[in-house]
Design a protein around this motif. Sequence first.
Motif, PDB file in Angstrom:
ATOM      1  N   MET A   1     -32.683  35.934 -18.652  1.00  0.00           N
ATOM      2  CA  MET A   1     -32.149  36.310 -17.612  1.00  0.00           C
ATOM      3  C   MET A   1     -31.376  37.573 -17.533  1.00  0.00           C
ATOM      4  O   MET A   1     -31.038  38.073 -18.543  1.00  0.00           O
ATOM      5  N   PHE A   2     -31.491  38.156 -16.339  1.00  0.00           N
ATOM      6  CA  PHE A   2     -30.611  39.474 -16.144  1.00  0.00           C
ATOM      7  C   PHE A   2     -31.390  40.735 -17.012  1.00  0.00           C
ATOM      8  O   PHE A   2     -30.771  41.676 -17.313  1.00  0.00           O
ATOM      9  N   ASN A   3     -32.705  40.581 -17.184  1.00  0.00           N
ATOM     10  CA  ASN A   3     -33.466  41.464 -17.752  1.00  0.00           C
ATOM     11  C   ASN A   3     -34.574  42.212 -16.882  1.00  0.00           C
ATOM     12  O   ASN A   3     -35.220  43.322 -17.214  1.00  0.00           O
ATOM     13  N   SER A   4     -34.435  41.807 -15.470  1.00  0.00           N
ATOM     14  CA  SER A   4     -35.243  42.542 -14.455  1.00  0.00           C
ATOM     15  C   SER A   4     -34.645  43.725 -14.167  1.00  0.00           C
ATOM     16  O   SER A   4     -33.489  44.157 -14.310  1.00  0.00           O
ATOM     17  N   ASN A   5     -35.391  44.578 -13.055  1.00  0.00           N
ATOM     18  CA  ASN A   5     -34.932  45.657 -12.468  1.00  0.00           C
ATOM     19  C   ASN A   5     -33.615  45.201 -11.691  1.00  0.00           C
ATOM     20  O   ASN A   5     -33.348  44.411 -11.278  1.00  0.00           O
ATOM     21  N   ARG A   6     -32.544  46.235 -12.034  1.00  0.00           N
ATOM     22  CA  ARG A   6     -31.162  46.416 -11.621  1.00  0.00           C
ATOM     23  C   ARG A   6     -31.077  46.843 -10.257  1.00  0.00           C
ATOM     24  O   ARG A   6     -31.422  48.260 -10.303  1.00  0.00           O
ATOM     25  N   TYR A   7     -30.407  46.253  -9.115  1.00  0.00           N
ATOM     26  CA  TYR A   7     -30.217  47.020  -7.883  1.00  0.00           C
ATOM     27  C   TYR A   7     -28.827  46.902  -7.681  1.00  0.00           C
ATOM     28  O   TYR A   7     -28.041  46.015  -7.825  1.00  0.00           O
ATOM     29  N   LEU A   8     -27.956  47.650  -6.519  1.00  0.00           N
ATOM     30  CA  LEU A   8     -26.917  47.483  -5.828  1.00  0.00           C
ATOM     31  C   LEU A   8     -27.159  47.573  -4.452  1.00  0.00           C
ATOM     32  O   LEU A   8     -28.072  48.362  -3.995  1.00  0.00           O
ATOM     33  N   THR A   9     -26.319  47.192  -3.617  1.00  0.00           N
ATOM     34  CA  THR A   9     -26.228  47.247  -2.340  1.00  0.00           C
ATOM     35  C   THR A   9     -25.286  48.506  -1.852  1.00  0.00           C
ATOM     36  O   THR A   9     -24.471  49.128  -2.532  1.00  0.00           O
ATOM     37  N   CYS A  10     -25.444  48.813  -0.449  1.00  0.00           N
ATOM     38  CA  CYS A  10     -24.743  49.739   0.008  1.00  0.00           C
ATOM     39  C   CYS A  10     -23.108  49.846  -0.136  1.00  0.00           C
ATOM     40  O   CYS A  10     -22.467  50.660  -0.547  1.00  0.00           O
ATOM     41  N   GLY A  11     -22.546  48.506  -0.009  1.00  0.00           N
ATOM     42  CA  GLY A  11     -21.239  48.211   0.047  1.00  0.00           C
ATOM     43  C   GLY A  11     -20.748  48.617  -1.765  1.00  0.00           C
ATOM     44  O   GLY A  11     -19.609  48.969  -1.710  1.00  0.00           O
ATOM     45  N   ILE A  12     -21.521  48.214  -2.719  1.00  0.00           N
ATOM     46  CA  ILE A  12     -21.246  48.488  -3.792  1.00  0.00           C
ATOM     47  C   ILE A  12     -21.149  49.642  -4.192  1.00  0.00           C
ATOM     48  O   ILE A  12     -20.187  50.296  -4.726  1.00  0.00           O
TER      49      ILE A  12
END
Length: 94
Positions: A1-12
């Motif tokens: 778990m938590f090994n996939s590609n990582r993304y962030l939102t515009c708010g972050i």
Amino acid sequence: MFNSNRYLTCGIDSKIPLDLQLFMWECVDQLPPERDYLQVFDLEQVGTMQSITHRSEEPEYRKVYLLPSEKPITEKLYIIDDGDHCTILLASEY
């Protein structure tokens, strides 16, 4: 778990400094393999310090960090693993 590609939102991207983003990802990475898909981070100002409370429900977990900060932030964030990708987002964006 938590090994996939990582993304962030515009708010972050607009509200959370990169060093804090990386710190929270590291907090998740340091957890034992049995992790909840939803990690919650509560950011608060404590005096001149940045307080970060990291918690999850299954398994139950809670840890508080205090970091020096010139501009402490008050926000609630989530890091979610949906199986295909991992995303860090503001609670208000959920």
